[in-house]
Design an enzyme around this catalytic site. Structure first.
Site, PDB file in Angstrom:
ATOM      1  N   PHE A 126      34.917  34.426 -13.172  1.00  5.34           N
ATOM      2  CA  PHE A 126      33.801  33.981 -12.131  1.00  5.34           C
ATOM      3  C   PHE A 126      34.278  33.754 -10.699  1.00  5.34           C
ATOM      4  O   PHE A 126      35.750  33.384 -10.554  1.00  5.34           O
ATOM      5  CB  PHE A 126      33.353  32.530 -12.578  1.00  5.34           C
ATOM      6  N   ASP A 195      39.872  29.143 -18.779  1.00  2.00           N
ATOM      7  CA  ASP A 195      38.609  28.357 -18.145  1.00  2.00           C
ATOM      8  C   ASP A 195      37.601  28.555 -19.514  1.00  2.00           C
ATOM      9  O   ASP A 195      37.389  29.631 -20.094  1.00  2.00           O
ATOM     10  CB  ASP A 195      38.076  29.113 -17.155  1.00  2.00           C
ATOM     11  N   TYR A 220      28.265  20.909 -17.930  1.00  2.17           N
ATOM     12  CA  TYR A 220      26.652  21.196 -17.778  1.00  2.17           C
ATOM     13  C   TYR A 220      26.157  22.224 -18.512  1.00  2.17           C
ATOM     14  O   TYR A 220      24.865  22.504 -18.532  1.00  2.17           O
ATOM     15  CB  TYR A 220      26.260  21.188 -16.418  1.00  2.17           C
ATOM     16  N   LYS A 221      26.814  23.085 -19.253  1.00  2.00           N
ATOM     17  CA  LYS A 221      26.319  24.320 -19.916  1.00  2.00           C
ATOM     18  C   LYS A 221      26.040  23.706 -21.435  1.00  2.00           C
ATOM     19  O   LYS A 221      25.272  22.980 -21.686  1.00  2.00           O
ATOM     20  CB  LYS A 221      27.379  25.294 -19.795  1.00  2.00           C
ATOM     21  N   ARG A 369      20.667  37.981 -18.783  1.00  2.00           N
ATOM     22  CA  ARG A 369      21.392  37.206 -19.564  1.00  2.00           C
ATOM     23  C   ARG A 369      20.811  36.032 -20.225  1.00  2.00           C
ATOM     24  O   ARG A 369      19.923  35.253 -19.796  1.00  2.00           O
ATOM     25  CB  ARG A 369      22.633  36.477 -18.620  1.00  2.00           C
TER      26      ARG A 369
END
Length: 410
Positions: A126, A195, A220-221, A369
């Protein structure tokens, strides 16, 4: 289509995790974007209301002690710990993922000691992880080497201080070999920084089992903590006495209220704290994590693989051959909890999917996605999503063949 719809109904009826769906605020939309923002757990609004009205509104400053505000970062860290395979006392919650990547990576270089002047980083990471790694390299005098994770065993060496890798590739959903890569990094005497943003809450991680040195992740995922909810930092227990955070703050001081002009780090994971915690977001996260009570991460992984398998099967059955291409590995050992499909006109396709009640996301230039959160996504959702995808693609093909389609109108 009816055969797959019937099978989806049977799978949902046999799903031991299906009752958890009632613990989330959901509607008729098929929500397959939990790998970007998890759905709202039903218990969060009431808890936030209490935090705002009673703890802040009535108790005010007393809540730092009486409501447990001061100990929230490590207390909530201990709630996350079982979901990533960590014993208590090794995770502290606070700040953003980006800030924690900086702490972990610079801290890892300092732990590695003299003579090691190289940082390896996942070239497909990312973007922010790459930005932070470049900054950390400049600040520590290290050379930064981006590479494919599969190249790490052959690239890591006596100059390497730390290696920063993603457990799951955010675009393709590829699951990288955390145990094997961590072992290779350790054999070279370097430190492994992982990560976990796209794996925590979706599959077993095994931080302690595999000897990971430091790890970071967002909440938050798949952990459903809410937009911008605080991230977390894992520091393995035996490294904590030597962990030298590049961001020392009064909250991580051994005597935070002593207001000493010189810094003395607190013991344990607390030295990963920096400034005053974001209490409103943090306590919303704590409430969100209650949906995990009694839930096995292994059962979540089993359902995740079943959902993604079924989605790929439905896509293969419904979508004309050659219209989409899966970038997500078919092998279970190499798959996270998402499916990435390469598709011409992907931005337009996703726009139409969302308009028809199937929410995923688009990644430039051509990736659809879809994230599968086993706590609230069912097999019926999967079957419906694949069916709508086929209809959208068919509709666009019809427009294109009639001469009415314009890519510039996407």
């Amino acid at each position: 289509m009816s055969e797959l719809r019937d099978r989806a109904a049977k799978l949902d009826a046999a799903d031991e995790l299906a009752p958890l769906r009632a613990q989330f605020v959901l509607d008729e939309v098929v929500y397959l974007d939990g790998n970007s923002l998890g759905a709202l757990p039903a218990g969060v609004p009431g808890r936030v209301d209490d935090v705002v009205r009673r703890q802040w509104g009535e108790l005010r400053i007393r809540s730092w002690e009486e409501s447990g505000w001061w100990t929230a970062p490590e207390r909530i860290g201990d709630r996350i710990a079982p979901l990533v395979g960590a014993a208590p006392g090794q995770i502290v919650v606070g700040d953003s993922t980006s800030v924690n990547v900086f702490k972990a990576l610079v801290g890892a270089v300092r732990l590695a000691g003299g003579g090691r002047d190289e940082i390896l980083v996942d070239a497909t990471t990312f973007p922010t992880d790459g930005y932070i790694a470049a900054s950390a390299a400049r600040l520590t005098g290290c050379e930064l080497r981006p590479l494919d994770p599969a190249e790490v065993p052959g690239a890591v060496g006596p100059r390497t201080a730390a290696v920063l890798l993603n457990h799951v590739d955010y675009r393709t959903g590829r699951l990288h070999d955390l145990p094997g890569l961590t072992s290779a990094i350790h054999e070279a005497g370097a430190l492994a920084v992982w990560d976990l943003c796209h794996s925590a809450g979706a599959l077993p991680v095994g931080l302690d089992e595999h000897g990971v040195d430091l790890a970071v992740g967002c909440t938050y995922k798949y952990l459903n903590g809410g937009p911008g909810s605080p991230a977390y930092l894992y520091v393995r227990s035996d490294l904590q006495p030597r962990f030298d955070s590049p961001l020392p703050g009064w909250n991580s001081h051994a005597d935070p209220f002593g207001m000493s002009p010189t810094y003395a780090p607190a013991p344990g994971a607390l030295r990963g704290r920096v400034g005053t915690p974001d209490i409103l977001s943090m306590l919303a996260l704590e409430a969100a994590l209650e949906v995990w009570d009694g839930v096995s991460i292994d059962s979540v992984r089993t359902k995740s693989l079943a959902l993604t398998d079924f989605f790929l099967e439905c896509v293969a059955a419904y979508v004309p051959e050659g219209r989409v291409e899966s970038l997500t590995p078919s092998a279970h050992g190499q798959r996270g909890s998402q499916v990435a499909l390469r598709c011409a006109d992907a931005g337009t396709v996703m726009k139409h999917l969302i308009e028809r009640g199937v929410v995923g996301d688009f990644r430039h230039p051509d990736i659809l996605r879809f994230g599968f959160t086993p706590l609230y996504v069912g097999f019926g959702d999967v079957q419906r999503a694949a069916g709508v995808l086929a209809e959208v693609l068919g509709g666009l093909e019809g427009v294109r063949s009639s001469g009415g389609f314009s890519p510039s109108g996407a």
